[in-house]
Design a protein around this motif. Structure first.
Motif, PDB file in Angstrom:
ATOM      1  N   ALA A   1      10.726   3.317   7.556  1.00  0.00           N
ATOM      2  CA  ALA A   1      11.539   3.780   6.426  1.00  0.00           C
ATOM      3  C   ALA A   1      10.885   3.485   5.082  1.00  0.00           C
ATOM      4  N   ARG A   2       9.927   2.538   5.042  1.00  0.00           N
ATOM      5  CA  ARG A   2       9.345   2.143   3.755  1.00  0.00           C
ATOM      6  C   ARG A   2       7.848   2.399   3.657  1.00  0.00           C
ATOM      7  N   ARG A   3       7.253   2.873   4.738  1.00  0.00           N
ATOM      8  CA  ARG A   3       5.791   2.867   4.729  1.00  0.00           C
ATOM      9  C   ARG A   3       5.180   3.989   3.903  1.00  0.00           C
TER      10      ARG A   3
ATOM     11  N   SER B   1       0.825  -1.209   0.000  1.00  0.00           N
ATOM     12  CA  SER B   1       0.000   0.000   0.000  1.00  0.00           C
ATOM     13  C   SER B   1       0.857   1.256   0.000  1.00  0.00           C
ATOM     14  N   GLY B   2       2.026   1.169   0.669  1.00  0.00           N
ATOM     15  CA  GLY B   2       2.795   2.387   0.851  1.00  0.00           C
ATOM     16  C   GLY B   2       1.900   3.473   1.403  1.00  0.00           C
ATOM     17  N   SER B   3       1.968   4.647   0.796  1.00  0.00           N
ATOM     18  CA  SER B   3       1.234   5.798   1.319  1.00  0.00           C
ATOM     19  C   SER B   3      -0.255   5.739   1.002  1.00  0.00           C
ATOM     20  N   GLY B   4      -0.656   4.816   0.105  1.00  0.00           N
ATOM     21  CA  GLY B   4      -2.090   4.702  -0.144  1.00  0.00           C
ATOM     22  C   GLY B   4      -2.432   3.969  -1.417  1.00  0.00           C
ATOM     23  N   ILE B   5      -3.354   3.012  -1.290  1.00  0.00           N
ATOM     24  CA  ILE B   5      -3.871   2.274  -2.440  1.00  0.00           C
ATOM     25  C   ILE B   5      -5.286   1.839  -2.070  1.00  0.00           C
ATOM     26  N   ALA B   6      -6.096   1.588  -3.082  1.00  0.00           N
ATOM     27  CA  ALA B   6      -7.418   1.003  -2.842  1.00  0.00           C
ATOM     28  C   ALA B   6      -7.517  -0.267  -3.669  1.00  0.00           C
ATOM     29  N   HIS B   7      -8.231  -1.261  -3.131  1.00  0.00           N
ATOM     30  CA  HIS B   7      -8.425  -2.493  -3.890  1.00  0.00           C
ATOM     31  C   HIS B   7      -9.753  -3.141  -3.547  1.00  0.00           C
ATOM     32  N   ALA B   8     -10.124  -4.108  -4.405  1.00  0.00           N
ATOM     33  CA  ALA B   8     -11.319  -4.917  -4.195  1.00  0.00           C
ATOM     34  C   ALA B   8     -10.932  -6.366  -4.438  1.00  0.00           C
ATOM     35  N   GLU B   9     -11.581  -7.273  -3.727  1.00  0.00           N
ATOM     36  CA  GLU B   9     -11.305  -8.691  -3.909  1.00  0.00           C
ATOM     37  C   GLU B   9     -12.618  -9.454  -3.993  1.00  0.00           C
ATOM     38  N   GLU B  10     -12.714 -10.295  -5.039  1.00  0.00           N
ATOM     39  CA  GLU B  10     -13.958 -11.001  -5.298  1.00  0.00           C
ATOM     40  C   GLU B  10     -13.690 -12.430  -5.763  1.00  0.00           C
TER      41      GLU B  10
ATOM     42  N   ALA C   1      -0.677   2.905  10.871  1.00  0.00           N
ATOM     43  CA  ALA C   1       0.074   4.162  10.902  1.00  0.00           C
ATOM     44  C   ALA C   1       0.810   4.263  12.230  1.00  0.00           C
ATOM     45  N   ARG C   2       1.177   5.486  12.596  1.00  0.00           N
ATOM     46  CA  ARG C   2       1.896   5.697  13.850  1.00  0.00           C
ATOM     47  C   ARG C   2       1.141   6.645  14.775  1.00  0.00           C
ATOM     48  N   THR C   3       0.335   7.537  14.183  1.00  0.00           N
ATOM     49  CA  THR C   3      -0.355   8.539  15.006  1.00  0.00           C
ATOM     50  C   THR C   3      -1.828   8.619  14.628  1.00  0.00           C
ATOM     51  N   PRO C   4      -2.678   9.046  15.567  1.00  0.00           N
ATOM     52  CA  PRO C   4      -4.098   9.251  15.244  1.00  0.00           C
ATOM     53  C   PRO C   4      -4.294  10.285  14.138  1.00  0.00           C
ATOM     54  N   GLU C   5      -3.385  11.264  14.045  1.00  0.00           N
ATOM     55  CA  GLU C   5      -3.505  12.298  13.015  1.00  0.00           C
ATOM     56  C   GLU C   5      -3.339  11.687  11.616  1.00  0.00           C
ATOM     57  N   GLU C   6      -2.390  10.747  11.489  1.00  0.00           N
ATOM     58  CA  GLU C   6      -2.210  10.087  10.190  1.00  0.00           C
ATOM     59  C   GLU C   6      -3.450   9.283   9.809  1.00  0.00           C
ATOM     60  N   ILE C   7      -4.023   8.614  10.803  1.00  0.00           N
ATOM     61  CA  ILE C   7      -5.245   7.836  10.558  1.00  0.00           C
ATOM     62  C   ILE C   7      -6.376   8.766  10.113  1.00  0.00           C
ATOM     63  N   ALA C   8      -6.528   9.846  10.831  1.00  0.00           N
ATOM     64  CA  ALA C   8      -7.611  10.786  10.508  1.00  0.00           C
ATOM     65  C   ALA C   8      -7.425  11.363   9.107  1.00  0.00           C
ATOM     66  N   ALA C   9      -6.182  11.654   8.726  1.00  0.00           N
ATOM     67  CA  ALA C   9      -5.922  12.210   7.396  1.00  0.00           C
ATOM     68  C   ALA C   9      -6.234  11.185   6.309  1.00  0.00           C
ATOM     69  N   ALA C  10      -5.853   9.928   6.551  1.00  0.00           N
ATOM     70  CA  ALA C  10      -6.126   8.881   5.560  1.00  0.00           C
ATOM     71  C   ALA C  10      -7.635   8.664   5.421  1.00  0.00           C
TER      72      ALA C  10
END
Ligand code: MN
Length: 275
Positions: free
Chosen positions: A113-115, A83-92, A230-239
Motif C-alpha cells: 500500500a505504501r511502496r 525510496s517509494g517508487s524511486g530515488i537515487a543516493h550516494a553515501e560517503e 519489488a513484487r514481480t520480475p517485470e517491475e525489477i526490469a522496468a526499474a
C-alpha cells in the motif's frame, strides 16, 4: 565482501532467513580506523520499494540524494530514506571525520500500500534514548509493525528489555560479549527469536552492543534484486531500464564521480544488493 575500501558482513538476507518482519537487509561495516582514505564511498545508485536506515556506532557518513538532501549521519542519530517508487543516493565518508567508522546499513521493505508513494528523506539528529538498569537503549526505528533498537549493556550487568510478543526478532552483536538465555552470542551472526516472547535479558561481562530488530512477520512475497525490492520480475526490469536510461530516479548532483551501473538482468535469480 568489499564495498569500496570497506569490508562488510551481510547478516540479512542469509540462507534460511530472508526477513525479520519487514527488515530485509542488514550489512555490518567496521569498526575500522583510517587516516587519509575514505572507507565509505558508495557512488549514486537507485532504490525502489524500501526505506534505508543508516545507523552508526562510530564515525560519520554523509548522504546525498536525487531529491537534493544532504545529511551527515552520526552516532545517536539516524538517516531514513524512503525510496517509494524511486530515488537515487550516494553515501560517503565526509572530509571532516574522526578516523573511525562502524555501523550498519538496513533496509525495510515497504508494504504494498505504501511502496509506490513519492520518495522522501528524513535526518533525525538524536533518536529516543532510554537509560535503564543495566544499560542504554536507543530506538532508531519505530512503527506500528516494527522496531529497531541498539542496546548497550553495561559491563557486569544484566539488561532486561521488553519486546512486542507479536514480533519476531533478529539479534546481531555490534561489539563486546553478551549472553542471552545463558548462551554466548557470537559476533557477525544473526540470531532469530520467534514471536511469543515479551522480554529479553542480556548479560555482559565486559560490556556489549546488540542490534535488536523486531517486526510482525511480513507475509507479502517480495522480490529483491540488486538495490530494488519489488513484487514481480517485470517491475525489477522496468526499474533497471529506467536507471540505465536516466529516467525516474534523477541525478545525485552533489556526488563527484560516476554512478553505479546496474548489473546484467540475467542475474535476477541471485539477490545481490549493493548497499
Ligand atoms: Mn543505498
Amino acid at each position: 565482501m568489499p564495498l569500496g575500501n570497506l569490508t562488510i558482513r551481510r547478516a540479512l538476507p542469509v540462507r534460511g532467513r530472508r526477513l525479520i518482519g519487514r527488515w530485509c537487509f542488514l550489512d555490518r561495516y567496521g569498526p575500522v580506523s583510517f587516516t587519509d582514505e575514505k572507507p565509505m564511498d558508495v557512488a549514486p545508485h537507485p532504490h525502489i520499494g524500501i526505506q534505508t536506515v543508516t545507523w552508526l556506532v562510530e564515525g560519520e557518513v554523509v548522504h546525498h540524494d536525487s531529491l537534493g538532501y544532504e545529511a551527515v549521519a552520526r552516532p545517536g542519530g539516524v538517516n531514513l530514506m524512503t525510496s517509494g517508487s524511486g530515488i537515487a543516493h550516494a553515501e560517503e565518508t565526509p572530509p571532516r571525520n574522526v578516523g573511525r567508522l562502524s555501523g550498519v546499513q538496513l533496509w525495510v521493505a515497504l508494504p504494498d500500500a505504501r511502496r509506490n508513494l513519492a520518495p522522501s528523506f528524513e535526518h533525525i539528529p538524536e533518536v529516543p534514548r532510554l537509560e535503564t538498569r543495566g544499560g542504554i537503549v536507543h530506538t532508531f526505528a519505530s512503527e506500528a509493525d516494527l522496531a529497531g533498537r541498539d542496546v548497550a549493556v553495561h559491563r557486569g550487568e544484566i539488561l532486561h528489555i521488553g519486546i512486542d510478543s507479536a514480533h519476531e526478532h533478529g539479534l546481531f552483536i555490534l561489539g563486546g560479549d553478551v549472553e542471552l538465555d545463558g548462551e554466548r552470542l557470537e559476533p557477525d551472526a544473526l540470531y532469530y527469536v520467534e514471536p511469543g516472547r515479551s522480554e529479553l535479558a542480556f548479560r555482559s561481562a565486559g560490556g556489549a552492543r546488540v542490534l535488536l530488530l523486531g517486526g510482525v512477520p511480513f507475509t507479502e512475497p517480495i522480490l529483491m534484486w540488486w538495490n530494488f525490492v519489488a513484487r514481480t520480475p517485470e517491475e525489477i526490469a522496468a526499474a533497471r531500464a529506467d536507471w540505465e536510461d536516466g529516467r525516474r530516479f534523477g541525478p545525485v548532483n552533489a556526488y563527484q564521480g560516476p554512478r553505479i551501473p546496474a548489473p546484467p538482468l540475467s542475474r535476477i535469480v541471485q539477490a545481490n544488493p549493493a548497499s
